[in-house]
Enzyme design. Structure first.
Site, PDB file in Angstrom:
ATOM      1  N   HIS A 187      52.518  23.514  57.726  1.00  0.00           N
ATOM      2  CA  HIS A 187      52.712  23.371  56.289  1.00  0.00           C
ATOM      3  C   HIS A 187      54.167  23.566  55.880  1.00  0.00           C
ATOM      4  CE1 HIS A 187      48.769  22.322  54.960  1.00  0.00           C
ATOM      5  NE2 HIS A 187      48.371  22.951  56.052  1.00  0.00           N
ATOM      6  N   GLU A 426      38.653  13.989  58.078  1.00  0.00           N
ATOM      7  CA  GLU A 426      39.627  14.676  58.932  1.00  0.00           C
ATOM      8  C   GLU A 426      38.961  15.395  60.101  1.00  0.00           C
ATOM      9  OE1 GLU A 426      41.890  17.472  56.542  1.00  0.00           O
ATOM     10  OE2 GLU A 426      40.146  18.020  55.366  1.00  0.00           O
TER      11      GLU A 426
HETATM   12  C1  PEP Z   1      45.416  16.411  56.765  1.00  0.00           C
HETATM   13  O1  PEP Z   1      44.758  17.206  57.451  1.00  0.00           O
HETATM   14  O2  PEP Z   1      45.892  15.359  57.213  1.00  0.00           O
HETATM   15  C2  PEP Z   1      45.673  16.691  55.345  1.00  0.00           C
HETATM   16  C3  PEP Z   1      46.219  15.797  54.555  1.00  0.00           C
HETATM   17  O3  PEP Z   1      45.378  17.934  54.875  1.00  0.00           O
HETATM   18  P1  PEP Z   1      46.271  19.232  55.182  1.00  0.00           P
HETATM   19  O4  PEP Z   1      47.529  18.778  55.854  1.00  0.00           O
HETATM   20  O5  PEP Z   1      46.513  19.897  53.880  1.00  0.00           O
HETATM   21  O6  PEP Z   1      45.376  20.011  56.083  1.00  0.00           O
HETATM   22 MG    MG Z   2      43.633  18.783  56.476  1.00  0.00          MG
END
Ligand code: PEP
Ligand code: MG
Length: 553
Positions: A187, A426
């Site tokens: 993140h 996902e």
């Molecule tokens: C992902 O998993 O690709 C997504 C967009 O969600 P995050 O990155 O917030 O887990």
């Molecule tokens: Mg995700």
């Protein structure tokens, strides 16, 4: 001058003073070399300083977020005056010959545990507060840093940053990141892309860089500490060149995301909070394809109320005018932890209680968020999206709770509009049952960050696995095609909101596969538009990657 290399997250140049942030472990020294009265005095002085910090925080919060949110700092001040708490600290100093920091840390942990096991909801909620104030006092006693602040623009150098540390950053001053750990899909990396600032990970950082001038060269994946005048000049020129290129891209504003042969695709942007909406407008995205609503929870000291959330969603919906805003419900857990949720420590957090699983296990919490989102739908084109779905049953249960919320609001006479409901694809499970899921929802948005993690069995947070993490893996690209086809068979649209959506090497592949939407960090919108507008799908396949996957078109 010192040079270190790493892995580049964003191509660009950042020049500024470096600030080394040290996030030390929790260990404190137990045995004191001072007398008991001296240790007690240290504790009292630290408490006075903590009180002063809390008064400042109260005033700042009052001004920025209002009285309700600020009240928590008032509670913290009262807790620090609590005689049971201070007596316990005094007792540990006296009976164990301990340092003030050890006594504070132990008392904090003991009280937090006791509070957490109480029946009364109010006291249970105070458990995290006790830990918070104890950490504050320990930090003062040990001289540790807890937040990252600077008066001038700076390059942040750190071992790693947790999502909650990144939310406390004064982002207006941040020129770039250099971290020792973290992976390209962490993140922190996503934050760097959202903010469009250069970032390097996997760098052998050096504490002596603190306060020195630094340059991040995102093109060559290296960082220079204390650069020579000559290098500084060359990099300034390169940076000016980047600024010029950005200005050229700005000319693409208000132009359609259309290929030379007339195929259009939606290009949306991903955001984490209200402040990012400015970037969305600046970069001319057609909508918001992913609002990571968990950041509202990460930024708050306690569960954000329905009204507080409503205000945020309403502001985003209003600012975006009639453009679509897809709010993803809470995706906490794994690396995104808000202490007041008190989630149990897990062996495998990425496979644990996270995202929709938390929402379905704590329906009151879920309803607070859904009601806030529904109420905000009266002020713009709001859509909802559920994360980490693995079954039809989960979608049905989430939708049933949504219906309950609609009924409640109707009964209360509160207005809301029709909202589209989508899910994140996902997990490999959701890919395999995409046909069934498509009959339940209005759209799919593929989270390729997690989809890659769960398909390739590669922890997206682990920097050491970056070399194995192949986002162009045929398994992922075939899954994307499978999902797009399933969506179209059932008359719904399918987009990508993971980092892969911005990968220009794949733009042609995605268009030829029939992907309907790409949602990317705001800074990636115009480069993507540029790429789309230079493609002609009636002509021969252009990109090497697209040639590799020709059988999928
Ligand atoms: C992902 O998993 O690709 C997504 C967009 O969600 P995050 O990155 O917030 O887990
Ligand atoms: Mg995700």
């Amino acid at each position: 001058m010192e040079v270190a290399t790493g892995k580049s997250i964003l191509k660009g140049i950042a020049i500024g003073r470096m600030h080394v942030f040290k996030s030390e472990g929790d260990a404190v020294q137990k045995e004191s070399e001072l007398s008991q009265p001296e240790e007690w005095k240290r504790f009292q002085t630290a408490v006075e300083k903590a009180q002063a910090q809390l008064r400042d925080l109260y005033d700042k919060a009052l001004e920025e977020v209002g009285e309700e949110q600020a009240a928590i700092f008032d509670v913290h001040q009262q807790l620090l005056e609590d005689e049971d708490y201070t007596d316990a600290v005094k007792n540990i100093i006296a009976t164990q010959g301990a340092t003030a920091e050890y006594a504070t840390q132990t008392t904090g942990a003991n009280f937090a545990k006791t509070f957490a096991s109480m029946e009364d909801e109010y006291f249970r909620a105070r458990s995290a507060d006790i830990e918070d104030i104890s950490r504050r006092v320990v930090n003062i006693l040990t001289g540790r840093e807890d937040s990252i602040e600077s008066d001038e623009p700076f390059i942040l150098v750190a071992d790693d940053l947790t999502p909650s540390q990144t939310v406390s950053l004064d982002k207006s001053k941040l020129l770039g990141f250099v971290t020792r750990y973290g992976s390209s899909n962490s993140h922190t990396a996503i934050l760097a892309r959202t903010m469009n600032i250069p970032a390097l990970i996997g760098v052998d950082i050096n504490d002596s860089w603190d306060g020195q001038m630094g340059i991040i060269d995102g093109y060559n994946a290296c960082v220079y500490a204390d650069p020579t005048d000559e290098l500084l000049k060359a990099m300034e020129e390169k940076h000016a060149n980047d600024v010029e290129q950005t200005a050229l891209l700005q000319k693409l504003k208000n132009k359609p995301n259309q290929t030379l042969d007339g195929k259009e695709i939606k290009v949306y942007a991903n955001i984490g909070n209200v402040a990012d909406v400015g970037l969305v407008l600046q970069n001319d995205a057609q909508g918001i394809g992913l609002f990571r609503s968990e950041f509202i929870y990460l930024e708050a000291p306690d569960f954000p109320t329905e009204d507080e959330q409503f205000e945020v969603y309403k502001q985003v919906a209003e600012t975006m005018g009639g453009k679509q805003v897809i709010i993803r419900t809470l995706d906490l857990g794994a690396d995104k932890q808000a202490p007041y949720f008190k989630l149990t420590k897990e062996e495998n957090p990425a496979l644990g209680l996270r995202a929709i699983r938390i929402s379905l296990t704590r329906p009151d919490l879920f309803k607070t968020q859904l009601r806030a989102i529904l109420r905000a739908s009266a002020f713009g084109m709001v859509s909802l999206m559920f994360p980490m779905i693995i079954s039809v049953d989960e979608v049905r249960r989430a939708k049933a709770i949504l219906e309950e919320c609609k009924q409640e609001l109707k009964d209360e006479g509160q207005s809301f509009s029709a909202v589209q409901v989508g899910i994140m694809i996902e997990t490999p499970a959701s890919v395999m049952i995409a046909d069934e899921l498509a009959q339940e929802v209005d759209f799919f948005s593929m989270g390729t960050n997690d989809l890659t993690q769960y398909t390739l069995a590669i922890d997206r947070q682990n920097a050491e696995l970056d070399d194995f993490y192949d986002p162009h893996h045929p398994a992922i690209l075939r899954m994307i095609k499978h999902v797009v086809d399933a969506a179209h068979r059932h008359g719904i649209w399918a987009g990508i909101c993971g980092e892969l959506g911005a990968d220009l090497d794949l733009t042609e592949t995605f268009l030829r596969m029939g992907v309907d939407e790409l949602s990317v960090s705001p800074g990636a919108v115009l480069p993507l538009r540029h790429e789309i507008r230079n493609l002609d799908l009636q002509q021969e396949i252009k990109s090497d990657l697209a040639k590799e996957f020709e059988d999928l078109f």
